[in-house]
Every structure is written in C-alpha cells, then in structure tokens.
Design a protein around this motif. Structure first.
Motif, PDB file in Angstrom:
ATOM      1  N   LEU A  19     -45.434  56.322 -48.046  1.00 52.44           N
ATOM      2  CA  LEU A  19     -46.674  56.333 -47.186  1.00 52.44           C
ATOM      3  C   LEU A  19     -46.368  55.514 -45.832  1.00 52.44           C
ATOM      4  O   LEU A  19     -47.050  55.762 -44.964  1.00 52.44           O
ATOM      5  CB  LEU A  19     -47.799  55.286 -47.906  1.00 52.44           C
ATOM      6  CG  LEU A  19     -48.315  55.847 -49.001  1.00 52.44           C
ATOM      7  CD1 LEU A  19     -49.110  54.845 -49.927  1.00 52.44           C
ATOM      8  CD2 LEU A  19     -48.802  57.311 -49.041  1.00 52.44           C
ATOM      9  N   ILE A  20     -45.285  54.857 -45.981  1.00 52.37           N
ATOM     10  CA  ILE A  20     -44.860  54.313 -44.668  1.00 52.37           C
ATOM     11  C   ILE A  20     -43.394  54.587 -44.696  1.00 52.37           C
ATOM     12  O   ILE A  20     -42.693  54.695 -45.464  1.00 52.37           O
ATOM     13  CB  ILE A  20     -44.951  52.816 -44.338  1.00 52.37           C
ATOM     14  CG1 ILE A  20     -44.453  51.846 -45.504  1.00 52.37           C
ATOM     15  CG2 ILE A  20     -46.570  52.474 -44.276  1.00 52.37           C
ATOM     16  CD1 ILE A  20     -44.525  50.384 -45.374  1.00 52.37           C
ATOM     17  N   ARG A  21     -42.761  54.577 -43.395  1.00 54.20           N
ATOM     18  CA  ARG A  21     -41.349  55.006 -43.266  1.00 54.20           C
ATOM     19  C   ARG A  21     -40.591  53.564 -42.927  1.00 54.20           C
ATOM     20  O   ARG A  21     -41.050  53.072 -41.968  1.00 54.20           O
ATOM     21  CB  ARG A  21     -41.136  55.957 -42.423  1.00 54.20           C
ATOM     22  CG  ARG A  21     -39.612  56.577 -41.978  1.00 54.20           C
ATOM     23  CD  ARG A  21     -39.502  57.459 -40.930  1.00 54.20           C
ATOM     24  NE  ARG A  21     -38.054  57.577 -40.789  1.00 54.20           N
ATOM     25  CZ  ARG A  21     -37.592  58.547 -40.256  1.00 54.20           C
ATOM     26  NH1 ARG A  21     -38.087  59.666 -39.860  1.00 54.20           N
ATOM     27  NH2 ARG A  21     -36.374  58.634 -40.207  1.00 54.20           N
ATOM     28  N   PRO A  22     -39.453  53.238 -43.455  1.00 53.49           N
ATOM     29  CA  PRO A  22     -38.658  52.199 -42.824  1.00 53.49           C
ATOM     30  C   PRO A  22     -38.353  52.554 -41.366  1.00 53.49           C
ATOM     31  O   PRO A  22     -38.040  53.445 -41.021  1.00 53.49           O
ATOM     32  CB  PRO A  22     -37.484  52.257 -43.690  1.00 53.49           C
ATOM     33  CG  PRO A  22     -37.585  53.163 -44.824  1.00 53.49           C
ATOM     34  CD  PRO A  22     -38.904  54.021 -44.275  1.00 53.49           C
ATOM     35  N   GLU A  23     -38.474  51.206 -40.802  1.00 52.71           N
ATOM     36  CA  GLU A  23     -38.315  51.277 -39.353  1.00 52.71           C
ATOM     37  C   GLU A  23     -36.882  51.774 -39.009  1.00 52.71           C
ATOM     38  O   GLU A  23     -36.920  52.580 -37.885  1.00 52.71           O
ATOM     39  CB  GLU A  23     -38.384  49.743 -38.563  1.00 52.71           C
ATOM     40  CG  GLU A  23     -38.141  49.692 -37.282  1.00 52.71           C
ATOM     41  CD  GLU A  23     -38.509  48.180 -36.886  1.00 52.71           C
ATOM     42  OE1 GLU A  23     -37.851  48.084 -35.818  1.00 52.71           O
ATOM     43  OE2 GLU A  23     -39.392  47.435 -37.432  1.00 52.71           O
ATOM     44  N   ARG A  24     -35.973  51.619 -39.632  1.00 52.04           N
ATOM     45  CA  ARG A  24     -34.709  51.989 -39.231  1.00 52.04           C
ATOM     46  C   ARG A  24     -34.155  53.238 -40.218  1.00 52.04           C
ATOM     47  O   ARG A  24     -32.857  53.592 -40.419  1.00 52.04           O
ATOM     48  CB  ARG A  24     -33.428  51.043 -39.444  1.00 52.04           C
ATOM     49  CG  ARG A  24     -33.762  49.852 -38.382  1.00 52.04           C
ATOM     50  CD  ARG A  24     -32.611  49.011 -37.744  1.00 52.04           C
ATOM     51  NE  ARG A  24     -31.234  49.440 -38.032  1.00 52.04           N
ATOM     52  CZ  ARG A  24     -30.487  50.174 -36.992  1.00 52.04           C
ATOM     53  NH1 ARG A  24     -31.046  50.696 -36.056  1.00 52.04           N
ATOM     54  NH2 ARG A  24     -29.438  50.569 -37.562  1.00 52.04           N
ATOM     55  N   GLY A  25     -35.106  53.852 -40.700  1.00 50.23           N
ATOM     56  CA  GLY A  25     -34.735  55.167 -41.601  1.00 50.23           C
ATOM     57  C   GLY A  25     -34.077  56.157 -41.047  1.00 50.23           C
ATOM     58  O   GLY A  25     -34.802  56.665 -40.085  1.00 50.23           O
ATOM     59  N   GLY A  26     -33.092  56.683 -41.657  1.00 45.22           N
ATOM     60  CA  GLY A  26     -32.376  57.931 -40.809  1.00 45.22           C
ATOM     61  C   GLY A  26     -31.556  57.441 -39.827  1.00 45.22           C
ATOM     62  O   GLY A  26     -30.611  58.347 -39.261  1.00 45.22           O
TER      63      GLY A  26
END
Length: 116
Positions: A19-26
């Motif tokens: 539902l939310i994406r980690p700030e540093r995801g990817g």
C-alpha cells in the motif's frame, strides 16, 4: 520496533501489502549502507526494524544480507544427507521411511518384488 515507528503501528502491514512504497525502495545500496547493515545484523537488529531504519522493504534487506553472506551459508552450507542415508527406496521422494508419504506403498512394492 524502533520508537520512531511506534505511532504508526500499521506501517509494516502497509509496506508488506504494497500500500506504501519504502522511500529508498529500488535504489542501489551505498557502501556506507552495506557496512551499517552488516553492523546492525551482527548486533542482532531484526529484519523489520532494519527495513524501517533503512527505508527499504524487508525483502531488500534480506537480499542484501544474503548478498553479503551474513548468514554464512556460502562458507558453511547446510549439510545434506547423502542418498545412502535414506531407508525408503522410493525413487519419487527419497525421504526417510518414517517421513515418506509413500512408505506403505513402497514397502508393499518391495515385498511384491521380493516375492517374484
């Protein structure tokens, strides 16, 4: 869990459900982050808390731990039983007889072959 996230009890659930994406995801891991992860891991910090601190998914943290071989699986692989340690002669599962779901059938097949 870190005191930083105590006021947001659903953040972990939201991250896990996408539902939310980690700030540093990817994003790529920096050398400093990898070193800090190694130290955090050695100090016993949990995967979830580490993910929250690094603002990444739990999966990304586990991947980085594996990549750095912090579990030491590459240097100390799990011992596997050799096929000679197995009692069941079932060519399907090769499980120990007491764990083989086909053990009764295997025994019946063995007995039938012995009678021939």
């Amino acid at each position: 869990m870190s005191a930083l996230y105590e006021n947001q009890p659903n953040i972990v659930q939201d991250l896990r459900q996408g539902l939310i994406r980690p700030e540093r995801g990817g994003e790529y891991w920096t050398d400093d982050e990898r070193e800090l992860l190694r130290r955090s891991f050695e100090e016993g910090m949990g995967i979830t808390e580490t993910a929250l601190v690094f603002r990444r998914s739990e999966h990304a943290v586990v991947q980085q731990i594996e990549k750095q071989d912090l579990y030491e699986r590459k240097t100390n692989p799990r011992r596997r039983k050799s096929p000679k340690d197995y009692v069941c002669s079932c060519s399907t599962c090769r499980a120990p007889e007491e764990l083989c779901p086909l053990a009764k059938k295997c025994n019946a097949c063995r007995e039938a072959n012995e009678d021939d």
